[in-house]
Scaffold this active site. Structure first.
Site, PDB file in Angstrom:
ATOM      1  N   LYS A 114      33.284 -11.321 -36.692  1.00  0.00           N
ATOM      2  CA  LYS A 114      34.110 -12.256 -37.478  1.00  0.00           C
ATOM      3  C   LYS A 114      33.331 -12.859 -38.637  1.00  0.00           C
ATOM      4  CE  LYS A 114      37.950 -13.075 -34.522  1.00  0.00           C
ATOM      5  NZ  LYS A 114      38.846 -13.923 -33.779  1.00  0.00           N
ATOM      6  N   LYS A 196      39.106  -1.578 -32.064  1.00  0.00           N
ATOM      7  CA  LYS A 196      40.140  -2.144 -31.186  1.00  0.00           C
ATOM      8  C   LYS A 196      41.390  -2.538 -31.980  1.00  0.00           C
ATOM      9  CE  LYS A 196      39.994  -7.084 -30.681  1.00  0.00           C
ATOM     10  NZ  LYS A 196      40.143  -8.278 -29.937  1.00  0.00           N
ATOM     11  N   LYS A 199      45.322  -8.185 -33.819  1.00  0.00           N
ATOM     12  CA  LYS A 199      46.449  -8.801 -34.525  1.00  0.00           C
ATOM     13  C   LYS A 199      46.058  -9.257 -35.924  1.00  0.00           C
ATOM     14  CE  LYS A 199      46.533 -12.599 -31.331  1.00  0.00           C
ATOM     15  NZ  LYS A 199      45.319 -13.437 -31.279  1.00  0.00           N
TER      16      LYS A 199
END
Ligand code: ATP
Ligand code: LTN
Length: 333
Positions: A114, A196, A199
């Site tokens: 992130k 992966k 969303k």
């Protein structure tokens, strides 16, 4: 309280939930609800570690709750609440911050990932995210935490923090275990099947949202990335097979059939037929959830009543742990 073991888990209202969230986490929660005392939250405090539009967070928090219920979680039997409605999460997180090392947080894959995706906003909250997550779990003395594979590293650090604290102060925390679903613990992106399904992927074709129209879901599966070999076979660890492996996993999770059985059905058949059938199976899995969701989301008062009742129970349970911790570290009570 009865003697059932305790389960805690949650999802961040950071976007529309995906098929990955459903198969990796929520579907498993539904199957556990009869045998455990379950506490499921909407993790809004975690969501603001990445910049969000406030109105979206507010709307999505209740959407996530409606989706939990639409997926089959019984609001009468389980505690469902909004994380920020229980201030004990932030309070315990502060204490645990003082028992967590910079070095161990620096190793977290999600932080590295992130912070490279949000290089303009590498905030301290993003860094200490796993400590807040540990507080979420330890407050309720949870025995098990059902999550997808990407969260197992965070469960490990939670266990380390709990054991470290217990070693100094005695048995304060239950040391929790992560629980992975048998199939679907790691649903991959439909466009880059070695990554992966997430969303927050900027490419909506990479994920199936539980909010997508049925024809959009079918289209996304039919245009998913596979390989040019033309053989429907599951080959663990073979990157060229990542797309087919993923579709087989999805098919197995939504139909409850084994991958071996599915592979046998498609011997000699092409990817076109297979993708059509996967699309149909996924649509049939999501359709009833969507119908239920559309009904539930229309009743905001019902949802607010559930989460305010849930927050009351959550506060009551967690105060016991927080008081114990405050006493142990020397705060005047
Ligand atoms: P974000 O992209 O905003 O980080 P996310 O899609 O990874 O979000 P989370 O809210 O972080 O979703 O995850 C909620 C739960 O869903 C966790 O238990 C997580 O392990 C699980 N999960 C998320 N993505 C997948 C996936 N692709 N396969 C299986 N489980 C998943
Ligand atoms: N980090 C989790 C969401 C989460 C969570 C938790 C899951 C926050 N606190 C406690 C289980 C238990 C994620 O899925 N990204």
């Amino acid at each position: 309280m009865d003697d059932k073991k305790i389960i805690f888990s949650g999802v961040q209202p950071s976007g529309n939930l995906t098929l990955g969230n459903y198969l990796g986490a929520i579907k498993n929660w539904v199957s556990l609800q009869n045998d455990y005392r379950c506490i499921y939250a909407m993790m809004d405090l975690h969501t603001i570690t990445v910049r969000q539009t406030p109105a979206d967070v507010r709307r999505r928090t209740l959407e996530v709750l409606a989706l939990y219920i639409a997926c089959g979680i019984d609001p009468e039997e389980n505690i469902l609440f909004i994380q920020s409605h229980n201030s004990a999460h932030a309070e315990l997180a502060w204490v645990l911050n003082c028992y967590t090392y910079m070095g161990e947080l620096q190793r977290m894959t999600q932080f590295k990932d992130k912070s490279s995706r949000h290089a303009e906003n590498i905030n301290a909250g993003l860094f200490t995210y796993p400590v807040l997550m540990a507080a979420d779990i330890l407050l309720y003395q949870a025995d098990y935490v059902p999550v997808g594979k990407d969260q197992m590293q965070h469960i490990e650090i939670c266990r380390d923090i709990a054991q470290r604290f217990n070693a100094v102060y005695g048995d304060v925390f239950t040391v929790p275990e992560g629980l992975l679903p048998k199939v679907g613990a790691n649903v991959m992106s439909l466009q880059e099947p070695t990554k992966k399904m997430s969303k927050s992927d900027p490419n909506p074709k990479a994920y199936i949202s539980m909010m997508d129209d049925m024809n959009v879901i079918a289209k996304k599966i039919k245009s998913s990335v596979t390989d040019s070999e033309g053989v429907i076979e599951y080959r663990e660890g073979d990157e060229t097979k990542a797309g087919i492996n993923n579709l087989l996993t999805i098919m197995s999770a939504v139909t409850k059939r084994s991958i071996d059985d599915i592979v046998k059905d498609y011997a000699g058949k092409g990817y076109g037929d297979f993708k059509n059938d996967v699309a149909e199976a996924v649509v049939e899995c999501i359709r009833p959830i969507r119908e239920e969701y559309d009904r539930i989301i229309a009743d905001k008062q019902y949802l607010m009543d559930i989460c305010s009742k849930g927050a009351e129970s959550a506060r009551r349970i967690s105060q016991r742990t927080l008081k114990k911790v405050y006493k142990k570290v020397g705060f005047v009570l």
